[in-house]
Design a protein around this motif. Structure first.
Motif, PDB file in Angstrom:
ATOM      1  N   VAL A   1      -7.370  -9.667 -15.696  1.00 28.35           N
ATOM      2  CA  VAL A   1      -8.579  -9.940 -16.463  1.00 28.35           C
ATOM      3  C   VAL A   1      -9.603  -9.861 -15.431  1.00 28.35           C
ATOM      4  N   ASN A   2      -9.219  -9.837 -14.160  1.00 29.84           N
ATOM      5  CA  ASN A   2     -10.255  -9.631 -12.875  1.00 29.84           C
ATOM      6  C   ASN A   2     -10.392  -8.201 -12.171  1.00 29.84           C
ATOM      7  N   ILE A   3      -9.902  -7.128 -13.073  1.00 30.34           N
ATOM      8  CA  ILE A   3     -10.128  -6.000 -12.354  1.00 30.34           C
ATOM      9  C   ILE A   3     -11.159  -5.535 -11.973  1.00 30.34           C
TER      10      ILE A   3
ATOM     11  N   ARG B   1     -26.163 -16.183  -5.600  1.00 26.16           N
ATOM     12  CA  ARG B   1     -25.080 -15.604  -6.374  1.00 26.16           C
ATOM     13  C   ARG B   1     -24.424 -16.565  -7.117  1.00 26.16           C
ATOM     14  N   ARG B   2     -23.965 -17.559  -6.529  1.00 27.90           N
ATOM     15  CA  ARG B   2     -23.100 -18.570  -6.977  1.00 27.90           C
ATOM     16  C   ARG B   2     -23.868 -19.376  -8.132  1.00 27.90           C
ATOM     17  N   ARG B   3     -24.942 -19.764  -7.763  1.00 23.98           N
ATOM     18  CA  ARG B   3     -25.866 -20.457  -8.812  1.00 23.98           C
ATOM     19  C   ARG B   3     -26.281 -19.274  -9.876  1.00 23.98           C
TER      20      ARG B   3
ATOM     21  N   ILE C   1     -16.357  -3.944  -9.084  1.00 27.91           N
ATOM     22  CA  ILE C   1     -17.766  -3.724  -9.012  1.00 27.91           C
ATOM     23  C   ILE C   1     -18.783  -4.774  -8.521  1.00 27.91           C
ATOM     24  N   LYS C   2     -17.903  -5.965  -7.779  1.00 27.87           N
ATOM     25  CA  LYS C   2     -19.016  -6.951  -7.319  1.00 27.87           C
ATOM     26  C   LYS C   2     -19.956  -6.743  -6.306  1.00 27.87           C
ATOM     27  N   ASP C   3     -19.862  -5.507  -5.548  1.00 28.19           N
ATOM     28  CA  ASP C   3     -20.846  -5.136  -4.624  1.00 28.19           C
ATOM     29  C   ASP C   3     -21.928  -4.631  -5.048  1.00 28.19           C
TER      30      ASP C   3
END
Ligand code: ADP
Ligand code: MG
Length: 351
Positions: free
Chosen positions: A188-190, A54-56, A195-197
């Motif tokens: 700006v991170n909302i 995911r990080r990559r 929705i990250k999941d």
């Protein structure tokens, strides 16, 4: 117990060859260390590998915003068309995020009636932003996410996070959003938090942004790997392009995350109009060259473009079609869409 996986299983997890996984291991210093070496080979904690992946890829999906500071330039038409072609022609899983309070992408994909019902229940992205401002937790991701939307039979894998007219007021209220007990909340991170999941469930996430660079748009850019600029090839519509490129580059610097200008796509092109031909030529000529007084480069211009067509305009209506070709039209419009989509996939590969 935590899941342990070997090389072959990792390959299967990400749909690549075992050789690719071996390459990742030898080329990326930060690839997780094996927790044990068995006779069959090294084994890793699945969670570690997933996290690394995911990080990559930042997030596994390719996330692209659609921006222009001017309205009426076919931003939404292009975004929805691209989403439907990625799904219907290329079998990709696509999420459309409608951040524009005009809700055009939403009504194109689910119709006004359905949108109205969702909006009344609070199942739109407005609720996510309201939560951030009011410190409430009413946003329900699963009920807000509309699965398999659109009115084209052959398009099966486009999901939608619907917009709401209320986003207009929320945009201004975001300025006064509380920073939270540990000062970690950021206006700006909302969207990213909200929705990250689900982002990893898609191949492409396409964000239809409002025609400005306010907080709502920045929320879209925050999770974007890149952006496209749909524009009518005339003086007024292309005027703001250097400003977009400059501002996004500044923002990208602030968040220390790359947001790549993928390209400009010409829309509603009238072959007979001299100004359109001139502007197209000028854009192609400027592409890749430094913009006046800046180190930044003028974006590439897609070879594919969309001619003005009554059928494309009519395709905005929410009605049933069995194929995308039927929806877009047989006079080359569908072919332009497929060409554009192919070019888009090529240019966004690996971003
Ligand atoms: N290629 C095209 N030919 C003719 N009309 C178009 C074309 N593309 C979009 N339109 C129409 O132009 C208008 C603006 O398009 P839209 O996608 O809503 O723009 P934006 O999202 O930039 O405001 C809509 O009425 C749309 O149906
Ligand atoms: Mg629009």
């Amino acid at each position: 117990m935590d899941d342990l996986v070997g090389i072959a299983e990792i390959a299967k997890m990400f749909d690549v060859s075992s050789a690719a996984v071996t390459n990742w291991r030898s080329r990326s210093e930060d690839f997780p260390k094996p927790v044990a070496i068995l006779k069959s080979g090294p084994v890793f904690q699945a969670e570690h590998v997933k996290k690394w992946y995911r990080r990559r890829n930042k997030m596994a999906a390719t996330v692209i915003s659609s921006i222009n500071l001017k309205g009426g330039v076919a931003k939404t038409t292009t975004t929805v068309g691209l989403a439907q072609a990625l799904s219907g022609v290329f079998n990709k899983r696509v999420l459309v995020i409608d951040l524009d309070p005009q809700t055009n992408a939403t009504t194109m994909l689910i119709g006004e009636e359905k949108w109205f019902a969702l909006n009344q229940e609070g199942y739109t992205l407005a609720t996510l932003f309201e939560d951030a401002i009011d410190d409430s937790s009413n946003f329900n991701l699963l009920k807000t996410l509309q699965k398999s939307v659109g009115n084209v039979n052959e398009v099966k894998s486009v999901d939608l996070l619907p917009s709401s007219l209320n986003l207009i007021d929320l945009q201004d209220r975001l300025i006064t959003m509380p920073a939270g007990k540990y000062q970690t909340r950021n206006p700006v991170n909302i969207l990213r938090r909200g929705i990250k999941d689900i982002v990893d469930d898609y191949d492409y996430v396409l964000i239809d942004c409002p025609p400005n660079l306010g907080y709502i748009t920045l929320n879209g850019l925050r999770i974007s790997d890149g952006y496209i600029i749909p524009t009518i090839p005339d003086v007024m519509s292309t005027y703001g392009i250097p400003q977009i490129v400059t501002r996004v580059a500044e923002f990208s610097g602030e968040i220390e995350d790359e947001i790549i200008p993928i390209g400009i796509v010409a829309t509603k092109v009238r072959g007979q109009a001299a100004i359109h031909t001139r502007t197209m030529n000028k854009m192609h000529n400027d592409a890749g060259k430094p913009m006046g007084g800046s180190k930044l480069l003028y974006p590439l211009v897609f070879d594919a473009y969309f001619s003005e067509s009554a059928q494309i305009a009519e395709a905005a209506e929410y009605q049933e079609y069995s194929t995308l070709r039927q929806k877009w039209g047989y006079q080359g419009q569908y072919n332009s869409l497929v060409e554009f989509t192919e070019e888009f996939m090529r240019l966004t590969e690996g971003v």
